[in-house]
Design an enzyme around this catalytic site. Structure first.
Site, PDB file in Angstrom:
ATOM      1  N   HIS A  16       0.834  -1.201   0.000  1.00 12.27           N
ATOM      2  CA  HIS A  16       0.000   0.000   0.000  1.00 12.27           C
ATOM      3  C   HIS A  16       0.873   1.257   0.000  1.00 12.27           C
ATOM      4  O   HIS A  16       2.057   1.231   0.348  1.00 12.27           O
ATOM      5  CB  HIS A  16      -0.942   0.006   1.206  1.00 12.27           C
ATOM      6  N   GLU A 101      -1.674  -7.364   7.673  1.00 13.46           N
ATOM      7  CA  GLU A 101      -0.360  -7.153   8.257  1.00 13.46           C
ATOM      8  C   GLU A 101      -0.194  -7.980   9.525  1.00 13.46           C
ATOM      9  O   GLU A 101      -1.166  -8.367  10.178  1.00 13.46           O
ATOM     10  CB  GLU A 101      -0.166  -5.656   8.563  1.00 13.46           C
TER      11      GLU A 101
END
Length: 237
Positions: A16, A101
């Site tokens: 990202h 994550e």
């Protein structure tokens, strides 16, 4: 691209765009944070250069897209495929915790030096320094837990790509996720332990390309360098 590249399914990993927490070195796991203006620009730039018909990441060749459910990853995916001509609307998209994550637990929002200090005040790391790849996070995930969910996703990807190893229908896969978990994925793709000593840099908005050596499912590999499509191919798009 070469004939071999055209035959062999690939897996694209995209981190990202920049966030304020990432910019300041704070461990960002479960916390939902927005992209910065710079992060948005990073993704738009990547989309313009590599996404589209005849480009490196050709949506017509995508069989499946896996996206972390965290806001920063979802927004990156939306920006990456925002062009109506991208063709992403025709591709199957799965939002999954398998590529979220690493859960940093008690270390969420802290910087590395703060984590090391905290652990030492608790009597930890007297003989060796803390290593997240090996030691995991108090109150969060261990190396084994991370490995388990990534292995599950890798198995799913290989089932998608297995029937397409010899020039069948296109079967590229795209993952949009986070810096640490994508580096863990890279290691597991190659059959390496998450704590293997392999120094990697994955900048916000960067793209990694994985595939298979010799068009062989049993030889997962990565592209050290990749030839971009010919300019005239991109211009036809």
């Amino acid at each position: 691209m070469s004939d071999q590249d055209a035959l062999t399914p690939r897996v694209f990993l995209m981190r990202h765009g920049e966030t304020e927490w990432a910019k300041s070195g704070r461990y960002t796991g479960t916390t939902d944070v927005e992209l910065t203006l710079e992060g948005t620009a990073q993704v738009f730039s990547a989309a313009r250069m590599v996404v589209g018909a005849g480009k490196l990441l050709d949506p017509s060749r995508l069989a499946h897209i896996f996206v972390s459910p965290r806001k920063r990853a979802r927004k990156t995916f939306e920006l990456l495929m925002s062009s109506p001509s991208s063709g992403a609307a025709n591709c199957k998209v799965t939002y999954t915790e398998d590529i979220a994550e690493w859960d940093y637990g008690n270390y969420e929002g802290l910087r590395e030096e703060e984590i090391r200090t905290l652990r030492k005040t608790r009597g930890l790391d007297q003989e060796r320094e803390w290593d997240i790849w090996r030691d995991g996070c108090e109150g969060g995930e261990s190396m084994q837990q991370v490995s388990n969910r990534l292995d599950r996703l890798i198995s799913q990807i290989r089932e998608i790509q297995r029937p397409c190893m010899n020039g069948g229908k296109p079967a590229d896969v795209l993952l949009v996720a986070h810096g640490l978990i994508l580096r863990c994925f890279f290691k597991r793709w190659l059959g390496l332990s998450v704590d293997s000593r392999l120094s990697m840099i994955l900048a916000p908005g960067a793209i990694v390309v994985l595939s298979y050596k010799k068009n062989n499912m049993s030889e997962p590999a990565f592209h050290v360098g990749i030839a971009l499509p010919f300019a005239e191919e991109s211009e036809k798009a």
